[in-house]
Design a protein around this motif. Structure first.
Motif, PDB file in Angstrom:
ATOM      1  N   GLY A  13      -2.579   9.313 -10.033  1.00 38.48           N
ATOM      2  CA  GLY A  13      -3.783   9.968 -10.563  1.00 38.48           C
ATOM      3  C   GLY A  13      -5.004   9.708  -9.710  1.00 38.48           C
ATOM      4  N   ASP A  14      -6.113   9.444 -10.370  1.00 38.94           N
ATOM      5  CA  ASP A  14      -7.379   9.264  -9.659  1.00 38.94           C
ATOM      6  C   ASP A  14      -7.465   7.948  -8.900  1.00 38.94           C
ATOM      7  OD1 ASP A  14      -7.620   7.608 -11.864  1.00 38.94           O
ATOM      8  OD2 ASP A  14      -9.617   8.312 -12.424  1.00 38.94           O
ATOM      9  N   THR A  15      -6.500   7.044  -9.069  1.00 38.37           N
ATOM     10  CA  THR A  15      -6.551   5.798  -8.306  1.00 38.37           C
ATOM     11  C   THR A  15      -6.405   6.076  -6.812  1.00 38.37           C
ATOM     12  OG1 THR A  15      -4.173   5.263  -8.437  1.00 38.37           O
ATOM     13  CG2 THR A  15      -5.583   4.484 -10.241  1.00 38.37           C
ATOM     14  N   TYR A  56      -2.318  -1.287 -12.451  1.00 38.10           N
ATOM     15  CA  TYR A  56      -1.962  -0.546 -11.242  1.00 38.10           C
ATOM     16  C   TYR A  56      -1.726  -1.531 -10.104  1.00 38.10           C
ATOM     17  CZ  TYR A  56      -3.852   3.440 -13.795  1.00 38.10           C
ATOM     18  OH  TYR A  56      -4.098   4.409 -14.743  1.00 38.10           O
ATOM     19  N   PRO A  57      -0.520  -2.090 -10.015  1.00 37.44           N
ATOM     20  CA  PRO A  57      -0.256  -2.980  -8.883  1.00 37.44           C
ATOM     21  C   PRO A  57      -0.142  -2.194  -7.583  1.00 37.44           C
ATOM     22  CG  PRO A  57       1.679  -2.832 -10.324  1.00 37.44           C
ATOM     23  CD  PRO A  57       0.597  -2.003 -10.938  1.00 37.44           C
ATOM     24  N   VAL A  81      -9.561   0.433  -1.714  1.00 39.33           N
ATOM     25  CA  VAL A  81      -8.435  -0.461  -1.447  1.00 39.33           C
ATOM     26  C   VAL A  81      -8.043  -0.182   0.000  1.00 39.33           C
ATOM     27  CG1 VAL A  81      -6.063  -1.063  -2.043  1.00 39.33           C
ATOM     28  CG2 VAL A  81      -7.689  -0.496  -3.850  1.00 39.33           C
ATOM     29  N   PRO A  82      -8.520  -1.038   0.926  1.00 35.58           N
ATOM     30  CA  PRO A  82      -8.270  -0.774   2.341  1.00 35.58           C
ATOM     31  C   PRO A  82      -6.811  -0.998   2.726  1.00 35.58           C
ATOM     32  CG  PRO A  82      -9.460  -2.837   2.060  1.00 35.58           C
ATOM     33  CD  PRO A  82      -9.316  -2.220   0.706  1.00 35.58           C
ATOM     34  N   LEU A 111      -6.636  -2.811 -11.533  1.00 41.21           N
ATOM     35  CA  LEU A 111      -5.963  -2.925 -10.249  1.00 41.21           C
ATOM     36  C   LEU A 111      -5.446  -4.347 -10.113  1.00 41.21           C
ATOM     37  CD1 LEU A 111      -5.362  -1.887  -7.311  1.00 41.21           C
ATOM     38  CD2 LEU A 111      -7.611  -2.857  -6.708  1.00 41.21           C
ATOM     39  N   ILE A 112      -4.190  -4.491  -9.685  1.00 47.58           N
ATOM     40  CA  ILE A 112      -3.638  -5.806  -9.354  1.00 47.58           C
ATOM     41  C   ILE A 112      -3.301  -5.763  -7.872  1.00 47.58           C
ATOM     42  CG2 ILE A 112      -1.783  -7.457  -9.741  1.00 47.58           C
ATOM     43  CD1 ILE A 112      -1.637  -6.461 -12.625  1.00 47.58           C
TER      44      ILE A 112
END
Length: 122
Positions: A13-15, A56-57, A81-82, A111-112
């Motif tokens: 999704g939008d992650t 969301y790992p 999240v680079p 986020l994990i």
């Protein structure tokens, strides 16, 4: 109390908007169907009326745990999240157990990732 913890995946999704360019390319090509299904499950849960938390790992691997553990961040606080961070399974499991036992995480999308696997929003 009725509560459900959903282990989704970073990139669903939008992650994916917070992913690196290379990550977005992988998510939108090789993993697109899988991530579309995950995004649908995320949406259904959020509309379910249950007390929910979605984690969301990032990419997971079978490797010795990082001594510093995982970082768990509310997605609304994460700007980026680079790269493609990879987290050992044991660290992810420990972070998920922390989420399960914390009622303060109800209604959150988390986020994990690795301790350096994120940049905070300004």
């Amino acid at each position: 109390m009725r509560r459900l913890i959903l282990v989704s995946v970073f990139g669903a999704g939008d992650t994916s908007d917070k992913a690196s360019g290379f990550g977005r390319l992988i998510y939108k090509t090789a993993l697109s169907k899988f991530l579309k299904d995950k995004a649908a499950a995320d949406q259904i849960l959020q509309r379910s009326g249950l007390d929910w938390t979605i984690v969301y790992p990032v990419n997971l691997k079978a490797a010795p745990a990082l001594p510093q553990g995982a970082s768990t961040k509310n997605l609304s606080e994460v700007a980026k999240v680079p790269g493609l961070p990879t987290l050992p399974l044991d660290n992810a499991a420990a972070a998920i157990l922390d989420v399960v036992t914390d009622p303060g995480t109800i209604g959150q999308r988390l986020l994990i990732t690795t301790p350096t696997g994120f940049k905070l929003a300004a």
